[in-house]
Design a protein around this motif. Sequence first.
Motif, PDB file in Angstrom:
ATOM      1  N   TYR A   1       2.235   7.909   4.105  1.00 59.89           N
ATOM      2  CA  TYR A   1       1.733   8.562   5.316  1.00 59.89           C
ATOM      3  C   TYR A   1       2.722   8.392   6.464  1.00 59.89           C
ATOM      4  N   THR A   2       3.161   7.165   6.689  1.00 62.60           N
ATOM      5  CA  THR A   2       4.045   6.911   7.829  1.00 62.60           C
ATOM      6  C   THR A   2       5.387   7.628   7.661  1.00 62.60           C
TER       7      THR A   2
ATOM      8  N   ASP B   1       0.856  -1.189   0.000  1.00 64.56           N
ATOM      9  CA  ASP B   1       0.000   0.000   0.000  1.00 64.56           C
ATOM     10  C   ASP B   1       0.893   1.241   0.000  1.00 64.56           C
ATOM     11  N   PRO B   2       1.128   1.860  -1.179  1.00 63.73           N
ATOM     12  CA  PRO B   2       2.049   2.997  -1.245  1.00 63.73           C
ATOM     13  C   PRO B   2       1.537   4.230  -0.520  1.00 63.73           C
TER      14      PRO B   2
ATOM     15  N   GLY C   1       6.592   8.885  -2.810  1.00 60.66           N
ATOM     16  CA  GLY C   1       5.483   7.943  -2.738  1.00 60.66           C
ATOM     17  C   GLY C   1       4.156   8.573  -3.083  1.00 60.66           C
ATOM     18  N   PHE C   2       3.886   9.749  -2.538  1.00 58.36           N
ATOM     19  CA  PHE C   2       2.610  10.429  -2.805  1.00 58.36           C
ATOM     20  C   PHE C   2       2.513  10.865  -4.264  1.00 58.36           C
TER      21      PHE C   2
ATOM     22  N   ASN D   1      -0.219  10.134  -7.320  1.00 56.45           N
ATOM     23  CA  ASN D   1      -0.993  11.367  -7.484  1.00 56.45           C
ATOM     24  C   ASN D   1      -1.916  11.614  -6.289  1.00 56.45           C
ATOM     25  N   HIS D   2      -1.358  11.459  -5.097  1.00 54.09           N
ATOM     26  CA  HIS D   2      -2.103  11.691  -3.862  1.00 54.09           C
ATOM     27  C   HIS D   2      -1.899  13.152  -3.494  1.00 54.09           C
TER      28      HIS D   2
END
Length: 350
Positions: free
Chosen positions: A269-270, A263-264, A297-298, A302-303
């Motif tokens: 987040y972490t 889960d990227p 990662g984000f 495209n987070h």
Amino acid sequence: DSDADHRTHNTHARHYLSRVTEERSRLESAAQADARDALREDVDNIRSAILWTVDHNEHMAIVDALESIYIFFLAHSWHEGIELFKEMAERAAVRTGNADYDDELVIAAVQATQAYIIAWLGDLDEALRLAQAAIPVLEAHDATSQLMLALTTVGVVEVLQGKHEDGQKTLERAYTITDRDSQPTMYALLCTIYGWSFYELGEFERAEEVFADGYRVANEAGTTLARAYTMSKLGLTADAVGDFQKAIDLHHEGREAFVKLGDPAGEAYTLSRLSWTYWRLGEYEKAREFALEALDGFEMINHRWGTLATLGRLGFAEIGLEELDGAEAHFRRLVAGATEVKMGVMHSYG
């Protein structure tokens, strides 16, 4: 299609749709990764089955399966899930006027699910539009599971846009209609959001209570993804009250779970939260390293709001390192991006 072809397609659709619903209990257990991987082998067949069901079968077949479909795609791929839900809604809309098919409910239920994921990726206007349109329809049909997602979406957007009291009221309503026993994943993930609304207001003790409640439910069910998300949120409250070692341990443990699941977003987040912890400890080089890794990662998925939060953390790390030009560049990106998505200021960048 001939009657024989129709029966063949219908049999295929029922089989693969049943596969998703039958894996529901494993998708919400310690076997989540195994269940997801087993379904991944048939993801093309599953997608075809879902769309066939929208096109041809009575509406409750898809509405009843929707929560299981969502939990699978949450573990499999957020982006593939969004694309599928969009196509489902479009196909349901084509059926408008068919007296034997309640397209209104299907469209609202699917769009509520789509909106929930879109909100977390940062398209706040579109998420709010879909969720607000769905709410009255879902209320009229007493579609509680999807109503919870629509309300949660509206609450998330309100909190992100700085409307904290409105957001908390909306999330409170979602919280009261979610069943912790039959919906452990949904309940635990909602706790991460509802608790965060208290965190944003500086009510860290209440935030920790809600996060811990979600963690207990996820841990008892064994649902790996929800457990990792609630664990990382508990790291936030540990950080907020100055228990930095506890925060670091929780973030690292959460990261290991996210990596194991592939889960990227969760991993990013972490990493981003670790950056904030090390900044508060004055370890600015580590803070920058974690922020840069989180940013990669984000951006890869495209987070949008995860990217924005991390730009802020990266900027603070660079100020600590007296790299002011880099900090200014990252803060300018943050302001431009936050203005574009109409995001308010977040306490410690959530």
